[in-house]
Motif scaffolding. Sequence first.
Motif, PDB file in Angstrom:
ATOM      1  N   THR A 168      33.433  36.352  40.749  1.00  0.00           N
ATOM      2  CA  THR A 168      33.071  35.528  41.899  1.00  0.00           C
ATOM      3  C   THR A 168      32.500  34.202  41.410  1.00  0.00           C
ATOM      4  O   THR A 168      31.860  34.139  40.364  1.00  0.00           O
ATOM      5  CB  THR A 168      32.048  36.237  42.796  1.00  0.00           C
ATOM      6  OG1 THR A 168      30.905  36.621  42.020  1.00  0.00           O
ATOM      7  CG2 THR A 168      32.663  37.477  43.440  1.00  0.00           C
ATOM      8  N   ALA A 208      37.203  34.084  44.362  1.00  0.00           N
ATOM      9  CA  ALA A 208      37.195  35.497  43.946  1.00  0.00           C
ATOM     10  C   ALA A 208      38.520  35.928  43.324  1.00  0.00           C
ATOM     11  O   ALA A 208      39.594  35.655  43.864  1.00  0.00           O
ATOM     12  CB  ALA A 208      36.880  36.401  45.132  1.00  0.00           C
ATOM     13  N   GLN A 236      35.824  42.227  50.189  1.00  0.00           N
ATOM     14  CA  GLN A 236      36.127  40.870  49.742  1.00  0.00           C
ATOM     15  C   GLN A 236      37.087  40.222  50.746  1.00  0.00           C
ATOM     16  O   GLN A 236      38.239  40.656  50.884  1.00  0.00           O
ATOM     17  CB  GLN A 236      36.771  40.879  48.353  1.00  0.00           C
ATOM     18  CG  GLN A 236      37.329  39.532  47.900  1.00  0.00           C
ATOM     19  CD  GLN A 236      36.245  38.460  47.850  1.00  0.00           C
ATOM     20  OE1 GLN A 236      35.236  38.629  47.181  1.00  0.00           O
ATOM     21  NE2 GLN A 236      36.454  37.353  48.550  1.00  0.00           N
TER      22      GLN A 236
END
Length: 252
Positions: A168, A208, A236
Amino acid sequence: MTDETQLKILIADDEPLAAERLQMLLARIEGVYLVGTAHDGESAVRMAEALEPNLVLLDIAMPGLDGIEVARALSRSGDSPAVVFITAFDQFAVAAFDVAAIDYLMKPVEADRLSRSIERARAYLIAREDRAPDELPAAPTSPWLEEFWASDLSGLVRIAARDIDRVTAERDYMRLHVGKRSWLIHHSMAALEEGLDPDLFVRLHRSAIVRRDFIAGFSRNASGRWIARLADGNEQPVGRLYADQVRAIAGR
């Protein structure tokens, strides 16, 4: 070398107090034998050739040949010793990786950290002996990033790319998530996307990247955007620009 064989260790450090500290720490570790102590790069190479240690605990900033140059010189021998760098400077981590160092410890070295490094070197040497390289073809060099150096409380730690669950972005840094732990590295998301094996990792958002087998499933939120469900229970969001990745993973 077998598990029962003592690990022969050479210390190379131009600071007498630092060398003495290592000697005292090694005295507490079973299965190791100190064969000598060198105080500059040239003597480290000569002593390694004469004493044939299995492992060299090597400072980097030394007069004459520095530690990186010593490691390169030692690697030219057919049965070169493993190398663990022990230094007060963290900026040499990339160079240490280039000469295949087993570990990179920061001064002052803690006893448990040194003990773990010794066991890592022992495991490496046993595995190298079992490989019988003269009977096997050389493995091709991977074009993808295989490991990273990241700062740790005890110095720097090497992280295998295959162990990373997800990456991330945090401003100018990337956070590598491995299980319940995470590390910051100074890298760009674009460079990581290009460098990580696409068979193992997929970018799902501008901030990400996720390991493919860490994705447990996908769902849509109230606005119709895809959400990746991860193996650790986290979610996510999938960026709109990366929606095609979901369809590709799902085979649609």
